[in-house]
Design a protein around this motif. Sequence first.
Motif, PDB file in Angstrom:
ATOM      1  N   GLY A   1      11.916  -7.650  -1.841  1.00 40.04           N
ATOM      2  CA  GLY A   1      13.291  -8.132  -1.848  1.00 40.04           C
ATOM      3  C   GLY A   1      13.604  -9.288  -0.922  1.00 40.04           C
ATOM      4  N   LEU A   2      12.570 -10.027  -0.450  1.00 43.67           N
ATOM      5  CA  LEU A   2      12.830 -11.110   0.513  1.00 43.67           C
ATOM      6  C   LEU A   2      13.823 -12.149  -0.021  1.00 43.67           C
ATOM      7  CD1 LEU A   2      12.100 -12.314   3.296  1.00 43.67           C
ATOM      8  CD2 LEU A   2      10.275 -13.575   2.174  1.00 43.67           C
ATOM      9  N   ASP A   3      13.758 -12.449  -1.317  1.00 38.34           N
ATOM     10  CA  ASP A   3      14.657 -13.464  -1.880  1.00 38.34           C
ATOM     11  C   ASP A   3      16.102 -12.975  -1.966  1.00 38.34           C
ATOM     12  OD1 ASP A   3      12.872 -15.549  -2.361  1.00 38.34           O
ATOM     13  OD2 ASP A   3      12.165 -14.614  -4.218  1.00 38.34           O
ATOM     14  N   LEU A   4      16.303 -11.661  -1.864  1.00 40.03           N
ATOM     15  CA  LEU A   4      17.636 -11.092  -2.089  1.00 40.03           C
ATOM     16  C   LEU A   4      18.328 -10.746  -0.778  1.00 40.03           C
ATOM     17  CD1 LEU A   4      16.360  -8.711  -4.891  1.00 40.03           C
ATOM     18  CD2 LEU A   4      17.545 -10.877  -5.229  1.00 40.03           C
ATOM     19  N   SER A   5      17.583 -10.158   0.142  1.00 33.53           N
ATOM     20  CA  SER A   5      18.166  -9.790   1.440  1.00 33.53           C
ATOM     21  C   SER A   5      17.041  -9.595   2.450  1.00 33.53           C
ATOM     22  CB  SER A   5      18.969  -8.482   1.306  1.00 33.53           C
ATOM     23  OG  SER A   5      19.061  -7.845   2.563  1.00 33.53           O
TER      24      SER A   5
ATOM     25  N   LEU B   1     -14.884  -1.051   2.354  1.00 32.75           N
ATOM     26  CA  LEU B   1     -13.484  -0.721   2.623  1.00 32.75           C
ATOM     27  C   LEU B   1     -12.620  -1.346   1.534  1.00 32.75           C
ATOM     28  CD1 LEU B   1     -13.687  -1.906   6.342  1.00 32.75           C
ATOM     29  CD2 LEU B   1     -13.892   0.464   5.546  1.00 32.75           C
ATOM     30  N   SER B   2     -11.350  -0.969   1.485  1.00 28.36           N
ATOM     31  CA  SER B   2     -10.503  -1.535   0.429  1.00 28.36           C
ATOM     32  C   SER B   2      -9.077  -1.730   0.919  1.00 28.36           C
ATOM     33  CB  SER B   2     -10.516  -0.626  -0.803  1.00 28.36           C
ATOM     34  OG  SER B   2     -10.286   0.709  -0.423  1.00 28.36           O
ATOM     35  N   THR B   3      -8.355  -2.583   0.208  1.00 26.85           N
ATOM     36  CA  THR B   3      -6.911  -2.702   0.418  1.00 26.85           C
ATOM     37  C   THR B   3      -6.274  -2.723  -0.964  1.00 26.85           C
ATOM     38  OG1 THR B   3      -5.115  -3.924   1.500  1.00 26.85           O
ATOM     39  CG2 THR B   3      -6.936  -5.267   0.657  1.00 26.85           C
ATOM     40  N   LEU B   4      -5.337  -1.807  -1.193  1.00 26.57           N
ATOM     41  CA  LEU B   4      -4.745  -1.638  -2.524  1.00 26.57           C
ATOM     42  C   LEU B   4      -3.516  -2.514  -2.664  1.00 26.57           C
ATOM     43  CD1 LEU B   4      -4.628   2.177  -3.402  1.00 26.57           C
ATOM     44  CD2 LEU B   4      -5.603   0.357  -4.805  1.00 26.57           C
ATOM     45  N   ASP B   5      -3.447  -3.226  -3.780  1.00 26.79           N
ATOM     46  CA  ASP B   5      -2.294  -4.093  -4.052  1.00 26.79           C
ATOM     47  C   ASP B   5      -1.635  -3.626  -5.343  1.00 26.79           C
ATOM     48  OD1 ASP B   5      -0.545  -6.254  -4.493  1.00 26.79           O
ATOM     49  OD2 ASP B   5      -2.091  -7.387  -5.530  1.00 26.79           O
ATOM     50  N   ASN B   6      -0.407  -3.124  -5.233  1.00 29.45           N
ATOM     51  CA  ASN B   6       0.350  -2.768  -6.432  1.00 29.45           C
ATOM     52  C   ASN B   6       0.997  -4.052  -6.941  1.00 29.45           C
ATOM     53  OD1 ASN B   6       1.866  -1.574  -8.413  1.00 29.45           O
ATOM     54  ND2 ASN B   6       3.382  -0.717  -7.011  1.00 29.45           N
ATOM     55  N   LEU B   7       0.404  -4.642  -7.968  1.00 24.38           N
ATOM     56  CA  LEU B   7       0.785  -5.992  -8.391  1.00 24.38           C
ATOM     57  C   LEU B   7       2.280  -6.133  -8.634  1.00 24.38           C
ATOM     58  CD1 LEU B   7      -2.184  -6.590 -10.803  1.00 24.38           C
ATOM     59  CD2 LEU B   7      -1.710  -7.870  -8.716  1.00 24.38           C
ATOM     60  N   GLY B   8       2.816  -7.256  -8.178  1.00 26.63           N
ATOM     61  CA  GLY B   8       4.245  -7.524  -8.378  1.00 26.63           C
ATOM     62  C   GLY B   8       4.685  -8.551  -7.364  1.00 26.63           C
ATOM     63  N   GLU B   9       5.678  -9.358  -7.737  1.00 21.43           N
ATOM     64  CA  GLU B   9       6.253 -10.324  -6.797  1.00 21.43           C
ATOM     65  C   GLU B   9       7.588 -10.786  -7.365  1.00 21.43           C
ATOM     66  OE1 GLU B   9       3.371 -14.010  -7.291  1.00 21.43           O
ATOM     67  OE2 GLU B   9       2.286 -12.151  -7.535  1.00 21.43           O
ATOM     68  N   ASN B  10       8.408 -11.372  -6.513  1.00 22.84           N
ATOM     69  CA  ASN B  10       9.703 -11.914  -6.926  1.00 22.84           C
ATOM     70  C   ASN B  10      10.551 -10.945  -7.749  1.00 22.84           C
ATOM     71  OD1 ASN B  10       7.662 -14.534  -6.994  1.00 22.84           O
ATOM     72  ND2 ASN B  10       9.612 -14.912  -5.987  1.00 22.84           N
ATOM     73  N   VAL B  11      10.861  -9.769  -7.164  1.00 22.32           N
ATOM     74  CA  VAL B  11      11.733  -8.819  -7.864  1.00 22.32           C
ATOM     75  C   VAL B  11      13.141  -9.416  -7.947  1.00 22.32           C
ATOM     76  CG1 VAL B  11      10.417  -6.800  -7.135  1.00 22.32           C
ATOM     77  CG2 VAL B  11      12.350  -7.584  -5.745  1.00 22.32           C
ATOM     78  N   THR B  12      13.948  -8.897  -8.888  1.00 19.15           N
ATOM     79  CA  THR B  12      15.266  -9.513  -9.094  1.00 19.15           C
ATOM     80  C   THR B  12      16.420  -8.588  -8.694  1.00 19.15           C
ATOM     81  OG1 THR B  12      15.138  -8.804 -11.385  1.00 19.15           O
ATOM     82  CG2 THR B  12      14.510 -11.072 -10.926  1.00 19.15           C
TER      83      THR B  12
ATOM     84  N   ALA C   1      13.115  -3.632  -5.633  1.00 17.05           N
ATOM     85  CA  ALA C   1      12.406  -3.738  -4.346  1.00 17.05           C
ATOM     86  C   ALA C   1      12.162  -2.343  -3.765  1.00 17.05           C
ATOM     87  CB  ALA C   1      13.224  -4.582  -3.367  1.00 17.05           C
ATOM     88  N   ALA C   2      13.165  -1.473  -3.866  1.00 18.25           N
ATOM     89  CA  ALA C   2      13.009  -0.109  -3.337  1.00 18.25           C
ATOM     90  C   ALA C   2      11.956   0.653  -4.146  1.00 18.25           C
ATOM     91  CB  ALA C   2      14.357   0.621  -3.383  1.00 18.25           C
ATOM     92  N   ALA C   3      11.917   0.385  -5.456  1.00 18.44           N
ATOM     93  CA  ALA C   3      10.908   1.063  -6.290  1.00 18.44           C
ATOM     94  C   ALA C   3       9.503   0.597  -5.882  1.00 18.44           C
ATOM     95  CB  ALA C   3      11.165   0.768  -7.764  1.00 18.44           C
ATOM     96  N   SER C   4       9.360  -0.711  -5.567  1.00 17.21           N
ATOM     97  CA  SER C   4       8.043  -1.212  -5.092  1.00 17.21           C
ATOM     98  C   SER C   4       7.657  -0.518  -3.794  1.00 17.21           C
ATOM     99  CB  SER C   4       8.103  -2.702  -4.785  1.00 17.21           C
ATOM    100  OG  SER C   4       8.234  -3.449  -5.922  1.00 17.21           O
ATOM    101  N   ARG C   5       8.628  -0.453  -2.886  1.00 21.71           N
ATOM    102  CA  ARG C   5       8.350   0.211  -1.601  1.00 21.71           C
ATOM    103  C   ARG C   5       7.896   1.651  -1.840  1.00 21.71           C
ATOM    104  NH1 ARG C   5      13.629   1.703   0.506  1.00 21.71           N
ATOM    105  NH2 ARG C   5      13.219   3.326  -1.014  1.00 21.71           N
ATOM    106  N   ASP C   6       8.604   2.361  -2.731  1.00 20.57           N
ATOM    107  CA  ASP C   6       8.257   3.764  -2.981  1.00 20.57           C
ATOM    108  C   ASP C   6       6.861   3.884  -3.587  1.00 20.57           C
ATOM    109  OD1 ASP C   6      10.648   4.467  -1.929  1.00 20.57           O
ATOM    110  OD2 ASP C   6      11.657   4.808  -3.856  1.00 20.57           O
ATOM    111  N   ALA C   7       6.522   2.929  -4.449  1.00 26.02           N
ATOM    112  CA  ALA C   7       5.172   2.964  -5.047  1.00 26.02           C
ATOM    113  C   ALA C   7       4.122   2.820  -3.943  1.00 26.02           C
ATOM    114  CB  ALA C   7       5.042   1.857  -6.084  1.00 26.02           C
TER     115      ALA C   7
END
Length: 302
Positions: free
Chosen positions: A101-105, A54-65, A70-76
């Motif tokens: 976007g946790l750090d922003l809102s 089985l697998s779990t896909l991670d679209n690498l990224g963290e701490n968006v500014t 954040a919306a682009a990450s969600r869409d990806a």
Amino acid sequence: MIRRFFLFLSTQGGIRRWMETSPISKKLTHRFVAGETLEEGLAVCTELQQESILSTLDNLGENVTSLGEAAASRDAYLEALARIAERGLPSTVSFKLTQFGLDLSEDACLENVRQLAAKAKANHSGVEIDMESSDYTDRTLRMAERVAAEFGCVRAVIQAYLFRSAGDIDRLNRLAIPVRLCKGAYNEPPAIAFAEKRDVDRNYLALMKTLLDKGTYPAIATHDERIIGEAFRYVRERRIGQDKFEFQMLYGIRRDLQRRIVDLGYRLRLYVPYGTAWYPYFMRRLAERPANALFLARNLFR
Ligand SMILES: Cc1cc2nc3c(=O)[nH]c(=O)nc-3n(C[C@H](O)[C@H](O)[C@H](O)COP(=O)(O)OP(=O)(O)OC[C@H]3O[C@@H](n4cnc5c(N)ncnc54)[C@H](O)[C@@H]3O)c2cc1C
């Protein structure tokens, strides 16, 4: 000491920008990262499916500014879930709240996660909310619990190096939220986390047993052969079915052990990262095993 040095480097934005755009980036990362695109991530998940993994896909990224990022990450991720469903892959998605976007809102982040969980539920998939450093533990668990209550199909992550983890696991077990148990990959102060590996390992074993006894479809996420052996022994002794939990491992690490787990009939899910924002993930992998740096250096000069 070396571990802390790599973890320090993982937080350095300047080096990160330079490394991620460097022409040698692919050569450096191919052992741990499936590729730069979703297509490459899906290709790995398809190969794994053929090997009963089985697998779990991670679209690498963290701490968006920005919330736009954040919306682009969600869409990806929404796109990833759509493509997983199209191909009928046995895959979930894993992401970090700071990527949403946790750090922003906190509200905007919650809305992003809700959209993803709704899609995962509709597609019979799942979302796994990675755990970041202890600055985020409370907010991450709060979010996981809230979204799990609304949609189900959410897995939370607990780190065995934190003193608080037994309490968190008891609460998540009572709420019937599946947990991924890992050792923990960040630099944490000794006031809140075990500093010695043997103490982390001891706590991992205790938490693993609690999860196997009282958890909801827990994930034992480790490459530690001794711990995995103890899990085999424990589930046999307690007659816990192979469909009641899964093992999880990272793409590119201990392929021999991955094969052994599957050949014994246990479920294994691989964490498959893809994308261009690979630097912090990659440096954490070096921190876990500094010998990797030598291996990579040899590859580079070959
Ligand atoms: C599926 C999955 C999801 C994870 N999610 C999170 C998360 O959300 N938050 C978080 O903080 N951490 C996460 N981690 C990372 C985890 O916390 C550890 O840092 C990592 O798994 C290494 O610990 P270990 O359990 O493998 O044990 P270790 O004692 O570190 O390693 C045991 C053995 O595994 C092999 N090994 C371990 N790491 C490497 C490596 N990088 N390269 C080569 N060999 C290696 C070696 O043979 C080593 O002797 C995750 C790990 C996995 C497997």
